[in-house]
Design an enzyme around this catalytic site. Structure first.
Site, PDB file in Angstrom:
ATOM      1  N   GLU A  15       0.763  -1.216  -0.231  1.00 39.58           N
ATOM      2  CA  GLU A  15      -0.050   0.185   0.003  1.00 39.58           C
ATOM      3  C   GLU A  15       0.799   1.281  -0.199  1.00 39.58           C
ATOM      4  O   GLU A  15       0.402   2.506   0.045  1.00 39.58           O
ATOM      5  CB  GLU A  15      -0.844  -0.071   1.108  1.00 39.58           C
ATOM      6  CG  GLU A  15      -1.840  -1.221   1.125  1.00 39.58           C
ATOM      7  CD  GLU A  15      -2.598  -0.867   2.475  1.00 39.58           C
ATOM      8  OE1 GLU A  15      -3.669  -0.463   2.675  1.00 39.58           O
ATOM      9  OE2 GLU A  15      -2.464  -1.775   3.609  1.00 39.58           O
ATOM     10  N   SER A 165      -6.293  -2.251   1.567  1.00 36.20           N
ATOM     11  CA  SER A 165      -6.628  -1.913   0.109  1.00 36.20           C
ATOM     12  C   SER A 165      -7.150  -3.091  -0.484  1.00 36.20           C
ATOM     13  O   SER A 165      -6.954  -3.360  -1.880  1.00 36.20           O
ATOM     14  CB  SER A 165      -5.417  -0.980  -0.506  1.00 36.20           C
ATOM     15  OG  SER A 165      -5.231  -0.122   0.247  1.00 36.20           O
ATOM     16  N   GLU A 287     -14.843  -4.277   9.189  1.00 37.20           N
ATOM     17  CA  GLU A 287     -13.479  -4.074   9.681  1.00 37.20           C
ATOM     18  C   GLU A 287     -13.111  -2.573   9.891  1.00 37.20           C
ATOM     19  O   GLU A 287     -14.071  -1.652   9.717  1.00 37.20           O
ATOM     20  CB  GLU A 287     -12.251  -4.188   8.540  1.00 37.20           C
ATOM     21  CG  GLU A 287     -12.476  -3.499   7.356  1.00 37.20           C
ATOM     22  CD  GLU A 287     -11.368  -3.918   6.144  1.00 37.20           C
ATOM     23  OE1 GLU A 287     -10.732  -5.019   6.197  1.00 37.20           O
ATOM     24  OE2 GLU A 287     -11.424  -3.379   5.011  1.00 37.20           O
ATOM     25  N   ASN A 289     -10.471   0.730   9.669  1.00 38.36           N
ATOM     26  CA  ASN A 289      -9.036   1.222   9.272  1.00 38.36           C
ATOM     27  C   ASN A 289      -8.733   2.373  10.061  1.00 38.36           C
ATOM     28  O   ASN A 289      -9.435   3.398  10.202  1.00 38.36           O
ATOM     29  CB  ASN A 289      -9.139   1.806   7.728  1.00 38.36           C
ATOM     30  CG  ASN A 289      -8.073   2.358   7.227  1.00 38.36           C
ATOM     31  OD1 ASN A 289      -7.207   2.855   7.737  1.00 38.36           O
ATOM     32  ND2 ASN A 289      -7.871   1.800   5.801  1.00 38.36           N
ATOM     33  N   SER A 298     -10.222   9.261  -2.101  1.00 38.71           N
ATOM     34  CA  SER A 298     -10.590   8.415  -0.618  1.00 38.71           C
ATOM     35  C   SER A 298     -11.937   8.948   0.074  1.00 38.71           C
ATOM     36  O   SER A 298     -12.539  10.141  -0.191  1.00 38.71           O
ATOM     37  CB  SER A 298      -9.382   8.786   0.345  1.00 38.71           C
ATOM     38  OG  SER A 298      -8.209   8.102   0.065  1.00 38.71           O
TER      39      SER A 298
END
EC number: 6.3.2.4
Length: 323
Positions: A15, A165, A287, A289, A298
């Site tokens: 990433e 990612s 999840e 982040n 983004s």
């Protein structure tokens, strides 16, 4: 006096290019009347500051300072934009804690926990957080295809346990494809997680500490052109990201409250983004982040814009909270 801010970017994982984009976005938008930003590339074999003329100056790892033209720069704070190791799994946080420099993301324990999907799910389940059905494998374990399919069903997702990612992820529809997907995931990590398929609307919820308050940002709905929200969908335009999400007000409030609950229970700090799928009309956690992408493509910057929070204010607030 302006605070000297090291914007940590890069990292040791697949990433790193995405992280560079995030770091450059922070560098571009920091308030120059308050901060003196430096782009710090954290790479596998070298750490260095990139000057405006692209000259690299090595970081002194013993105290995280840098010497530029005979002047030693001592940083007041690190803005962490590293995705993957070492900035998202707690290693950089622990190092900075040892040398006494504040940083904008969560503490090292929370980073290590949230980077490990398996362990995070295990911690959250006692709090009533709904998740997919999971099956875990370590590298070297026997792969029992019938047992796996019997537990999680088909289709299912095979994921690298500690990766971001969407690297190392496969959607498996047939049992005969399972072993190949497992081999693919093991290229990214020595632990994998296999999850039951959740059919429903996928959403992303940013939760941040903003001006001293825990704030859930407007919810983003994710509509991928591909089988799932993979690398192409995230970064190459193969998805629609709709903010606010096309869900009911009740669902919006529900998923925001769950995301804030997780943030508070884990004693998080900084900028985070959590993913959910409304399966059978109930929000299921996927999840979290803890160093979300901050590039133009983004999700978190899109959510901040909908909340009328400029990037300058968003990034400045994260620094002030860290300081």
């Amino acid at each position: 006096m302006k605070k000297k801010i090291a914007i940590a970017m890069g990292g040791y994982s697949s990433e790193y290019r995405i992280s560079i984009n995030s770091g450059n976005m922070v560098y571009k938008n920091l308030d120059r009347s308050k901060y003196e930003p430096y782009r710090v590339h954290i790479m596998q074999h070298e750490w260095f500051v990139v000057a405006d003329d692209d000259t690299p100056y090595p970081i002194n790892k013993s105290n995280f300072t840098v010497k530029i033209k005979d002047k030693v720069i001592v940083f007041d704070c690190v803005f962490n934009t590293i995705h993957g190791t070492p900035g998202e799994n707690g290693l950089l946080q622990a190092y900075l804690n040892l040398v006494g420099i504040p940083q904008t993301s969560c503490d090292f324990y929370q980073a290590a926990l949230t980077f490990n999907k398996r362990d995070l799910i295990s911690v959250l389940k006692p709090y009533g957080i709904k998740t997919a059905i999971n099956y875990f494998l370590n590298k070297g374990d026997e792969v029992l295809v019938d047992e796996i399919v019997g537990k999680v069903g088909l289709p299912c997702f095979v994921k690298a346990n500690k990766s971001g990612s969407s690297f190392g992820i496969t959607k498996v529809k047939n049992a005969e494809d399972l072993e190949q997907a497992i081999k693919f995931a093991f290229k990214e990590d020595d632990e994998i997680i296999i999850e039951s398929f959740l059919d429903g609307t996928e959403v992303s919820v940013g939760v941040i500490t903003y001006k001293g308050e825990v704030l859930a940002l407007p919810v983003t709905e994710i509509v991928s052109e591909n089988e799932f929200f993979d690398y192409e969908a995230k970064y190459l335009g193969k998805s629609q990201e709709i903010t606010p999400a096309r869900i009911s007000d009740e669902q919006t409030l529900e998923v925001q409250e769950i995301a804030k609950h997780i943030y508070s229970r884990l004693k998080m700090r900084g900028l985070t983004r959590s993913e959910f799928i409304f399966h059978n009309n109930q929000a299921h956690f996927i999840e979290m982040n803890t160093t979300p992408g901050l590039s133009e493509a983004s999700i978190l910057p899109q959510q901040a814009a909908k909340a009328n929070i400029s990037l300058t204010d968003l990034f400045g607030s994260a620094i002030e909270a860290a300081l």
